[in-house]
Enzyme design. Structure first.
Site, PDB file in Angstrom:
ATOM      1  N   TYR A 139       8.755   0.804  -4.811  1.00 48.04           N
ATOM      2  CA  TYR A 139      10.105   1.373  -4.721  1.00 48.04           C
ATOM      3  C   TYR A 139      10.963   0.985  -5.927  1.00 48.04           C
ATOM      4  O   TYR A 139      11.999   1.584  -6.177  1.00 48.04           O
ATOM      5  CB  TYR A 139      10.807   0.927  -3.431  1.00 48.04           C
ATOM      6  CG  TYR A 139      10.191   1.490  -2.168  1.00 48.04           C
ATOM      7  CD1 TYR A 139       9.164   2.423  -2.227  1.00 48.04           C
ATOM      8  CD2 TYR A 139      10.624   1.101  -0.920  1.00 48.04           C
ATOM      9  CE1 TYR A 139       8.579   2.938  -1.085  1.00 48.04           C
ATOM     10  CE2 TYR A 139      10.056   1.615   0.240  1.00 48.04           C
ATOM     11  CZ  TYR A 139       9.022   2.524   0.140  1.00 48.04           C
ATOM     12  OH  TYR A 139       8.450   3.036   1.271  1.00 48.04           O
ATOM     13  N   LYS A 189      -4.440  -3.719   0.182  1.00 43.50           N
ATOM     14  CA  LYS A 189      -5.476  -2.705  -0.069  1.00 43.50           C
ATOM     15  C   LYS A 189      -6.308  -3.238  -1.231  1.00 43.50           C
ATOM     16  O   LYS A 189      -6.483  -2.587  -2.275  1.00 43.50           O
ATOM     17  CB  LYS A 189      -4.774  -1.366  -0.389  1.00 43.50           C
ATOM     18  CG  LYS A 189      -5.688  -0.162  -0.437  1.00 43.50           C
ATOM     19  CD  LYS A 189      -6.210   0.281   0.898  1.00 43.50           C
ATOM     20  CE  LYS A 189      -7.179   1.441   0.709  1.00 43.50           C
ATOM     21  NZ  LYS A 189      -8.013   1.694   1.902  1.00 43.50           N
ATOM     22  N   ASP A 221      -5.221   0.316   5.997  1.00 41.59           N
ATOM     23  CA  ASP A 221      -5.677   1.434   6.835  1.00 41.59           C
ATOM     24  C   ASP A 221      -6.216   0.906   8.171  1.00 41.59           C
ATOM     25  O   ASP A 221      -5.940   1.452   9.241  1.00 41.59           O
ATOM     26  CB  ASP A 221      -6.728   2.304   6.115  1.00 41.59           C
ATOM     27  CG  ASP A 221      -7.714   1.490   5.291  1.00 41.59           C
ATOM     28  OD1 ASP A 221      -7.519   0.267   5.126  1.00 41.59           O
ATOM     29  OD2 ASP A 221      -8.709   2.069   4.818  1.00 41.59           O
ATOM     30  N   ASP A 245       7.082  -0.746   5.113  1.00 49.34           N
ATOM     31  CA  ASP A 245       7.962   0.348   5.535  1.00 49.34           C
ATOM     32  C   ASP A 245       7.246   1.181   6.604  1.00 49.34           C
ATOM     33  O   ASP A 245       7.782   1.478   7.677  1.00 49.34           O
ATOM     34  CB  ASP A 245       8.282   1.210   4.300  1.00 49.34           C
ATOM     35  CG  ASP A 245       9.401   2.207   4.557  1.00 49.34           C
ATOM     36  OD1 ASP A 245       9.910   2.247   5.690  1.00 49.34           O
ATOM     37  OD2 ASP A 245       9.753   2.958   3.637  1.00 49.34           O
ATOM     38  N   ASP A 249       7.578   0.740  11.099  1.00 55.42           N
ATOM     39  CA  ASP A 249       7.994   1.853  11.969  1.00 55.42           C
ATOM     40  C   ASP A 249       6.948   2.104  13.044  1.00 55.42           C
ATOM     41  O   ASP A 249       7.269   2.352  14.208  1.00 55.42           O
ATOM     42  CB  ASP A 249       8.189   3.138  11.154  1.00 55.42           C
ATOM     43  CG  ASP A 249       9.632   3.297  10.703  1.00 55.42           C
ATOM     44  OD1 ASP A 249      10.307   2.270  10.539  1.00 55.42           O
ATOM     45  OD2 ASP A 249      10.077   4.449  10.517  1.00 55.42           O
TER      46      ASP A 249
END
Ligand code: NAD
Length: 364
Positions: A139, A189, A221, A245, A249
């Site tokens: 970001y 990852k 994943d 992020d 959620d």
């Protein structure tokens, strides 16, 4: 204890007063003095000052030990340029206050198991905490942008982490785990990304200072899948800005209602015992229900419980708030978002009043 208060927009103006009333209740029961400094941010600030984070509000936030925020945004300001949208106020506050760690506890109140889309036997007993890095990663990394490239366009963002950024977020995760079930899962990852390889190496290194905490690593994943398959296996999850992020959620929705979940964004040193922080519900300004006295104030009320715990080191007081919420839910009181037949439907103000009443029943 100096607290900057920004109700913001939409339901923010309805839920924040309920959380303030609860803090005042805590003040009376446990004999504490809170100094509230109010300010405008988001759309409310754009309407008055032409910008989402006026310098007066920023100064108020920087001088406070903690910030309580409602929510920002709404259709009225959606046509504005991204640089002056209400949501910029959040990024500005995070950046200026150095809030690098976002903590989202995901806990299921047993009486609300039916509100989740998952089966009760999967979610019963979940109590996990997502620790998301908040001021680095893709970001903020450069190069970024959309450019002309060989006759077409090319969009670029950069995932970048430095050792100190990983060290400080790993420490938050291990320290927090020490006060919980002493288990950290670091999510990356590393099978594909070099930046993840560094993340994993540094987290493993920092773990040497926390031999009492168990550490495991998981690919993002797989983690997305495990959160749905067996969420009870997790205690503390620590991860990057982007993965956090998305996963936070997903984790939040295990409990079924966005109106129940608090959050803390931490960084810097408070003049008091803990980390300086900004505390807010995870939901937005909910323009569809604003002004109707139906919004659930519990996420915001639980956010002030986190404030007491993390910034002011007042664990007993935080537990008193959580217990009051628990009691009110156990007695069957529900706002519309968590209502089902056989329960007693109440509005925002009444839910706040009931929680305050149970709190006053506590002995400091
Ligand atoms: P939202 O979280 O505001 O609402 C999503 C849905 O959940 C809506 O149906 C809403 O009615 C419901 N809901 C949310 N909070 C609730 C509560 N406390 N009680 C009962 N129901 C609740 O998300 P959205 O609709 O995508 O966004 C609305 C605005 O909020 C947008 O402008 C968005 O940018 C902004 N937003 C702000 C924040 C923030 O301030 N941190 C976070 C997310 C979205």
């Amino acid at each position: 204890m100096k607290i900057a208060v920004f109700p913001g927009d939409g339901i923010g103006e309805e839920i924040v007063p309920q959380a303030i009333a609860v803090l005042e209740g805590i003040g009376k029961v446990f004999n504490h003095q809170f100094d509230f400094q109010y300010g405008f941010i988001g759309g409310a600030a754009i309407d008055r000052f032409g910008e989402p984070l006026p310098k007066e509000s920023l100064a108020t936030a920087l001088l406070a030990d903690a910030v309580l925020l409602g929510a920002v945004g709404g259709p009225k300001w959606e046509g504005l340029d991204y640089s002056v949208r209400p949501e910029r106020a959040l990024l500005g506050l995070r950046e200026q206050m150095g809030l690098y760690a976002n903590l989202r506890p995901v806990m299921l109140f047993p009486m609300l198991a039916g509100a989740s889309t998952l089966k009760s036997e999967v979610i019963e007993g979940i109590n996990l905490l997502v620790v998301r890095e908040l001021t680095g990663g893709i970001y903020f990394g450069s190069p970024r942008g959309v450019e002309k490239y060989e006759g077409h366009e090319r969009g670029v963002n950069t995932e970048v982490y430095t050792t100190p950024e990983i060290v400080r977020i790993a420490k938050v995760a291990f320290e927090t785990a020490r006060k919980r079930r002493k288990k950290v899962t670091s999510v990356d990852k590393a099978n594909v990304l070099e930046v993840s390889e560094l993340w994993r190496k540094v987290v493993t290194e920092i773990h040497k200072d926390y031999p009492d905490v168990a550490l495991s690593h998981m690919y993002v994943d797989n983690c997305a899948m495990q959160l749905i398959r067996n969420p009870r296996q997790f205690d503390v999850l620590v991860t990057t800005n982007l993965f956090g992020d998305i996963l936070s959620d997903e984790a939040a929705m295990l409990t079924g209602s966005i109106g129940m979940l608090p959050s803390a964004s931490l960084g810097g040193e408070s003049r008091k015992t803990g980390l300086k922080g900004m505390y807010e519900p995870i939901h937005g300004s909910a323009p569809d229900i604003a002004g109707k006295d139906v919004a659930n104030p519990i996420a915001t009320i639980l956010s002030v419980a986190m404030m007491l715990q993390y910034t002011f080191g007042l664990d007993r007081e935080a537990i008193a708030i959580e217990s009051a919420v628990f009691e009110v839910l156990k007695e069957g009181y529900r706002t519309e978002d968590i209502y089902s037949l056989d329960n007693k439907k109440v509005g925002t103000k009444e839910m706040g009043r009931l929680i305050l009443e149970r709190l006053k029943g506590h002995r400091g």
